[in-house]
Design a protein around this motif. Structure first.
Motif, mmCIF file in Angstrom:
data_model
loop_
_atom_site.group_PDB
_atom_site.id
_atom_site.type_symbol
_atom_site.label_atom_id
_atom_site.label_comp_id
_atom_site.label_asym_id
_atom_site.label_seq_id
_atom_site.Cartn_x
_atom_site.Cartn_y
_atom_site.Cartn_z
ATOM 1 N N SER A 183 38.398 41.599 44.498
ATOM 2 C CA SER A 183 38.585 40.975 43.353
ATOM 3 C C SER A 183 37.205 40.703 42.493
ATOM 4 O O SER A 183 36.473 40.281 43.015
ATOM 5 C CB SER A 183 39.319 39.559 43.410
ATOM 6 N N CYS A 184 37.276 40.735 41.131
ATOM 7 C CA CYS A 184 36.326 40.522 40.208
ATOM 8 C C CYS A 184 36.899 39.638 39.079
ATOM 9 O O CYS A 184 37.444 39.981 38.217
ATOM 10 C CB CYS A 184 35.461 41.535 39.918
ATOM 11 N N GLU B 262 32.516 38.523 42.310
ATOM 12 C CA GLU B 262 33.326 39.498 43.383
ATOM 13 C C GLU B 262 33.526 38.758 44.488
ATOM 14 O O GLU B 262 32.951 37.956 45.055
ATOM 15 C CB GLU B 262 32.660 40.957 43.360
ATOM 16 N N SER B 263 34.743 39.212 45.159
ATOM 17 C CA SER B 263 34.915 38.803 46.485
ATOM 18 C C SER B 263 36.011 39.814 47.154
ATOM 19 O O SER B 263 36.310 40.749 46.413
ATOM 20 C CB SER B 263 35.854 37.446 46.381
ATOM 21 N N GLY B 264 36.133 39.664 48.249
ATOM 22 C CA GLY B 264 36.936 40.375 48.877
ATOM 23 C C GLY B 264 36.468 41.463 49.991
ATOM 24 O O GLY B 264 37.251 42.156 50.835
ATOM 25 N N GLY B 265 35.265 41.749 49.999
ATOM 26 C CA GLY B 265 34.394 42.797 50.946
ATOM 27 C C GLY B 265 34.542 42.369 52.337
ATOM 28 O O GLY B 265 34.648 41.199 52.484
ATOM 29 N N GLY B 266 33.966 42.967 53.154
ATOM 30 C CA GLY B 266 34.002 42.631 54.446
ATOM 31 C C GLY B 266 34.137 43.680 55.666
ATOM 32 O O GLY B 266 33.876 45.095 55.000
ATOM 33 N N LEU B 267 34.401 43.753 56.641
ATOM 34 C CA LEU B 267 34.357 44.680 57.819
ATOM 35 C C LEU B 267 35.509 45.276 58.112
ATOM 36 O O LEU B 267 36.578 44.258 58.179
ATOM 37 C CB LEU B 267 33.535 44.119 59.126
ATOM 38 N N VAL B 268 36.035 46.268 58.173
ATOM 39 C CA VAL B 268 37.372 46.723 58.490
ATOM 40 C C VAL B 268 37.330 48.249 59.137
ATOM 41 O O VAL B 268 36.418 48.840 59.036
ATOM 42 C CB VAL B 268 38.239 47.176 57.063
#
Length: 119
Positions: free
Chosen positions: A21-22, A6-12
């Motif tokens: 995305s996975c 997985e990718s794309g996480g974070g602080l918003v």
């Protein structure tokens, strides 16, 4: 064996957007349903969106109209577009796919990606 990354996480900030995305890799005969769950500490993992092999989608009421699940079968990838994020969307997000082994279906999970919505 199937691996999910997985990718794309974070602080918003509230009202912002993120796209998760996975990507699935390994020995894959066929992927049926793909989906996203999320979990906050002390609570059960919550199903928020699924998409089947035909492209039909379902979204939890809590995210309907703000989140959109999609997939790219050629890339064995599932996406989660998250718009109008709220503080309560803060969680670890997990992807899940249903894989046909040739004998039966089994579920495979991603490692999780943190999404934090904060001002």
């Amino acid at each position: 064996q199937v691996q999910l990354v997985e990718s794309g996480g974070g602080l918003v900030q509230p009202g912002g957007s993120l796209r998760l995305s996975c990507v699935a890799s390994g020995t894959i005969l066929r992927i049926d349903t793909m989906g996203w769950y999320r979990q906050v500490p002390g609570k059960q993992r919550e199903l928020i969106a699924t998409i089947n092999s035909g492209g039909s989608t379902k979204h939890a009421d809590s995210v309907k109209g703000r989140f959109t699940v999609s997939r790219d079968n050629a890339k064995n990838t599932v996406y989660l577009q998250m718009n109008s994020l709220k503080l309560e969307d803060t969680a670890v997000y997990y992807c899940n796919i249903q894989v046909w082994s040739g004998i039966n279906y089994y579920n495979s999970w991603g490692q999780g990606t943190q999404v934090t919505v904060s001002s």
